[in-house]
Design a protein around this motif. Sequence first.
Motif, PDB file in Angstrom:
ATOM      1  N   THR A 389      67.320   1.185  69.999  1.00 47.82           N
ATOM      2  CA  THR A 389      68.713   0.730  69.915  1.00 47.82           C
ATOM      3  C   THR A 389      69.096  -0.222  71.044  1.00 47.82           C
ATOM      4  OG1 THR A 389      69.404   2.718  71.134  1.00 47.82           O
ATOM      5  CG2 THR A 389      69.482   2.809  68.719  1.00 47.82           C
ATOM      6  N   GLU A 391      69.409  -3.537  72.566  1.00 47.71           N
ATOM      7  CA  GLU A 391      69.385  -4.903  72.077  1.00 47.71           C
ATOM      8  C   GLU A 391      68.808  -5.878  73.086  1.00 47.71           C
ATOM      9  OE1 GLU A 391      73.270  -5.881  70.697  1.00 47.71           O
ATOM     10  OE2 GLU A 391      73.177  -4.511  68.981  1.00 47.71           O
ATOM     11  N   ARG A 398      61.493  -2.936  69.463  1.00 47.49           N
ATOM     12  CA  ARG A 398      62.444  -1.948  68.951  1.00 47.49           C
ATOM     13  C   ARG A 398      61.921  -1.313  67.657  1.00 47.49           C
ATOM     14  NH1 ARG A 398      68.030  -4.865  68.297  1.00 47.49           N
ATOM     15  NH2 ARG A 398      68.691  -2.737  67.770  1.00 47.49           N
ATOM     16  N   ARG A 422      74.084   3.460  63.203  1.00 51.55           N
ATOM     17  CA  ARG A 422      74.380   3.006  64.569  1.00 51.55           C
ATOM     18  C   ARG A 422      73.908   1.582  64.817  1.00 51.55           C
ATOM     19  NH1 ARG A 422      71.480   7.222  68.156  1.00 51.55           N
ATOM     20  NH2 ARG A 422      71.988   5.654  69.755  1.00 51.55           N
ATOM     21  N   VAL A 423      72.837   1.177  64.119  1.00 54.98           N
ATOM     22  CA  VAL A 423      72.319  -0.168  64.360  1.00 54.98           C
ATOM     23  C   VAL A 423      73.018  -1.167  63.456  1.00 54.98           C
ATOM     24  CG1 VAL A 423      70.053   0.633  65.133  1.00 54.98           C
ATOM     25  CG2 VAL A 423      70.422   0.166  62.705  1.00 54.98           C
ATOM     26  N   THR A 424      73.165  -2.387  63.948  1.00 57.94           N
ATOM     27  CA  THR A 424      73.844  -3.434  63.178  1.00 57.94           C
ATOM     28  C   THR A 424      72.877  -4.497  62.695  1.00 57.94           C
ATOM     29  OG1 THR A 424      74.344  -4.602  65.243  1.00 57.94           O
ATOM     30  CG2 THR A 424      76.026  -3.081  64.404  1.00 57.94           C
ATOM     31  N   ASP A 425      71.730  -4.582  63.349  1.00 58.73           N
ATOM     32  CA  ASP A 425      70.745  -5.604  62.994  1.00 58.73           C
ATOM     33  C   ASP A 425      70.096  -5.258  61.653  1.00 58.73           C
ATOM     34  OD1 ASP A 425      68.946  -7.918  64.483  1.00 58.73           O
ATOM     35  OD2 ASP A 425      67.777  -6.700  63.086  1.00 58.73           O
ATOM     36  N   MET A 428      66.475  -3.921  61.759  1.00 57.31           N
ATOM     37  CA  MET A 428      66.383  -2.541  62.218  1.00 57.31           C
ATOM     38  C   MET A 428      66.790  -1.569  61.112  1.00 57.31           C
ATOM     39  SD  MET A 428      64.984  -2.449  65.113  1.00 57.31           S
ATOM     40  CE  MET A 428      65.200  -0.690  65.347  1.00 57.31           C
ATOM     41  N   LYS A 429      67.792  -1.960  60.310  1.00 55.93           N
ATOM     42  CA  LYS A 429      68.172  -1.110  59.182  1.00 55.93           C
ATOM     43  C   LYS A 429      67.001  -0.979  58.191  1.00 55.93           C
ATOM     44  CE  LYS A 429      73.224  -1.556  59.052  1.00 55.93           C
ATOM     45  NZ  LYS A 429      73.499  -0.093  58.975  1.00 55.93           N
TER      46      LYS A 429
END
Length: 487
Positions: A389, A391, A398, A422-425, A428-429
């Motif tokens: 998480t 950035e 990551r 929790r992640v926005t990228d 990563m999702k």
Amino acid sequence: MNTMSRLFPVVVFAALATSASAQSRGVSVNAGGVSVAVAENSVVVIPADLTNDYERQADSALASAQRVLADGDYREAAQLFGRVAERYPRSTQAPEALYWRAYALFKTGSGSNLASALTSLNDLNRLYPSSKANTGDAGNLKIRICGELAKRGDEACAADIVRAATTTSTNTSTASSTRTTTSQGGSQARSCPSDDDENDERIMAINALMNMNAEAAVPILERTLARRDECSQGLRKRAVFLISQKRTPEVVDILLKVAKEDPSPDVREQAVFWLSNVRDERVVDLLGQMANNNSDPAIQEKAIFALSNTRSEKASQILRDVAQRETASKGAREQAIFWLGNRRDTSSTAFLRGLYTRLTDKDLKEKVLFSVSNQRAAGNGQWLLAIATNERETIELRKQALFWAGNNKAATTAEIAALYDRVTDKEMKEQVIFVLSQNSKDTAAIDKLMAIARSDTDREMRSKAIFWLGQSRDPRVLKFLEELINK
């Protein structure tokens, strides 16, 4: 063996006497084992068929014995081969029959049969010294038989094994080939043996020392290790393994000497490898020197591995020193980091986490992520998820942190599922969805994937979740997919 073909008659000249009375006498001429009466002072033509019949009979009898051997009836086969040698001693099949009789008796494994097998080979050498059967594999078979007899206390065979094991090869023409006299009396060209050449009688002789007592075997192995002739490398490499299996005080000193002084890198590597099984501080010191020496990467790698098998704080500290030393080769540092991940101690865990923050090389950082996940120590899962998480880290690191946290069970499935929100990228999702799919036996993973497929606002994320759900065998997934179809 094929029957020898005779395309011409045998001509016998009998001119043994000149007197009239002598000319009236008869003599017996033996042709290929067939006795024929002829008159003296006469020329008699003996049909080639008589000789050929003798060979054909011998060939047929040998073939019958070989069929029994192929069927695995070694006792019966030995008897049949013995009859061939006894009934057709002048045939070209007789030497082969003696060899195969010895082989069949050897395969039975009994002590008395082993002694008889040795006698058969000795007869072969005495009666047919220049035959192919004698100059071929007979020497190898004799060493195998003698090796078994030596284990059972046969002193004469033990002495033969010792002589064979200590015989020095003589180079005559090229570096790869020698002309040598076999133990059966023949002469043949032999190449230098590799350490795993189970068909070479020199390797067989070395292997036979395995089951002999250490007092007798170790001095022979030590002398073998002292050799420097060109054809001894394979023997020395095999001797290193055998001596590592002996439990005598001098073994450590011998292995240390080989690891430091042998001219062959392969032999030194073998010595270093087997030193990993030895509990001696001198070994740790030598391995430490080798682990910090970048001039021989192969030896360095073996030394690091050996240290990883040594459960001492001193060995752990050497591995830590290599892992963090910037002048060490990258390969050595990667190896040290990897093996530290296999040590289940809190000091190694703390060291690796701290090392990660000081490293700048991406590959080394990835090695640390894997090693930390492999330790499964308390707090490692949370540490990996924190990297995932963060950035400020690269997206690749990551994703690696998240993958190893899930794949090695460092973090729970529920913790990884919670990370999705929790992640926005976007990358990563996607990685969270993939990691959850690799834990599809966990109900928490299926629940989260179905939730994403049902209600995520991103159509692409929903599509990926549905795809991975299709790989699951969870019965709830079938019902869920049907609901989506009928929606």
